[in-house]
Design a protein around this motif. Structure first.
Motif, mmCIF file in Angstrom:
data_model
loop_
_atom_site.group_PDB
_atom_site.id
_atom_site.type_symbol
_atom_site.label_atom_id
_atom_site.label_comp_id
_atom_site.label_asym_id
_atom_site.label_seq_id
_atom_site.Cartn_x
_atom_site.Cartn_y
_atom_site.Cartn_z
ATOM 1 N N LEU A 92 0.801 -1.220 0.072
ATOM 2 C CA LEU A 92 -0.139 0.100 -0.112
ATOM 3 C C LEU A 92 1.035 1.131 -0.225
ATOM 4 O O LEU A 92 1.780 1.448 0.739
ATOM 5 N N LEU A 93 0.540 1.974 -0.996
ATOM 6 C CA LEU A 93 1.450 3.345 -1.260
ATOM 7 C C LEU A 93 0.485 4.625 -0.923
ATOM 8 O O LEU A 93 -0.722 4.473 -1.701
ATOM 9 N N MET A 94 0.794 5.535 -0.116
ATOM 10 C CA MET A 94 -0.336 6.499 0.161
ATOM 11 C C MET A 94 0.531 7.646 -0.320
ATOM 12 O O MET A 94 1.653 7.933 0.041
ATOM 13 N N SER A 95 -0.101 8.585 -0.770
ATOM 14 C CA SER A 95 0.184 10.015 -1.245
ATOM 15 C C SER A 95 -0.888 10.977 -0.872
ATOM 16 O O SER A 95 -1.794 10.823 -0.316
ATOM 17 N N SER A 96 -0.303 12.243 -0.970
ATOM 18 C CA SER A 96 -1.424 13.428 -0.832
ATOM 19 C C SER A 96 -1.966 14.051 -2.093
ATOM 20 O O SER A 96 -2.593 15.110 -2.281
ATOM 21 N N GLN A 97 -1.914 13.088 -3.137
ATOM 22 C CA GLN A 97 -2.549 13.608 -4.487
ATOM 23 C C GLN A 97 -3.989 13.237 -4.528
ATOM 24 O O GLN A 97 -4.638 12.859 -3.603
ATOM 25 N N ASP A 98 -4.446 13.908 -5.713
ATOM 26 C CA ASP A 98 -5.809 14.020 -5.789
ATOM 27 C C ASP A 98 -6.198 12.280 -6.484
ATOM 28 O O ASP A 98 -5.439 11.263 -6.653
ATOM 29 N N HIS A 99 -7.518 12.238 -7.264
ATOM 30 C CA HIS A 99 -7.621 10.914 -8.011
ATOM 31 C C HIS A 99 -6.563 10.723 -9.282
ATOM 32 O O HIS A 99 -6.329 9.562 -9.413
ATOM 33 N N VAL A 100 -6.077 11.933 -9.876
ATOM 34 C CA VAL A 100 -5.347 11.294 -10.916
ATOM 35 C C VAL A 100 -3.947 10.869 -10.633
ATOM 36 O O VAL A 100 -3.419 9.944 -11.405
ATOM 37 N N GLY A 101 -3.302 11.319 -9.587
ATOM 38 C CA GLY A 101 -2.235 10.748 -8.968
ATOM 39 C C GLY A 101 -0.907 11.655 -9.601
ATOM 40 O O GLY A 101 -1.294 12.835 -10.003
ATOM 41 N N SER A 102 0.367 11.243 -9.486
ATOM 42 C CA SER A 102 1.411 11.991 -9.874
ATOM 43 C C SER A 102 2.318 11.203 -10.245
ATOM 44 O O SER A 102 2.512 10.008 -10.649
#
Length: 121
Positions: A92-102
């Motif tokens: 599981l990788l968590m980020s603070s981006q939105d639905h589209v990602g980075s």
């Protein structure tokens, strides 16, 4: 189920028991069972199930992070935990981006694939 009245025609009305059962059948969380997990493991050539990469974004308005965390915890409980990049591991990788990602999420996905796909060269 967070459906609006307009979505009842497409997905079904959860107030109707028959339609609710059908909806739960295609729900990724509700359709996971220990028996299905074991059947896939028994029929696979190696130790069972493939490594899985789940990327969640805390800022995603469409898929809340808690829903993915709930799925990961249930999946880990059904298949057993693995700390390695083995065939049954769930990452599981968590980020603070939105639905589209980075770009970082894309790079992490490529790194995961390179680590988990057997090299045949």
């Amino acid at each position: 189920l967070a459906l609006t009245l307009e979505e009842y025609e497409e997905w079904g009305d959860p107030r109707d028991k028959e339609q609710l059962q059908r909806m739960l059948g295609y729900c990724p969380f509700e359709s996971m069972t220990a028996n299905a997990s074991r059947e896939r493991a028994d029929s696979a050539a190696d130790s069972g199930q493939p490594a899985v990469l789940i990327q969640a974004s805390l800022g995603d308005p469409r898929v809340p992070a808690w829903a993915l965390l709930k799925w990961v915890m249930k999946a880990r409980g059904l298949r057993g935990r693995s700390n390695s990049m083995g065939s049954s591991s769930i990452h599981l990788l968590m980020s603070s981006q939105d639905h589209v990602g980075s770009e970082e999420q894309i790079a992490n996905a490529y790194a995961f694939l390179l680590k988990t796909i057997p090299q045949r060269c």
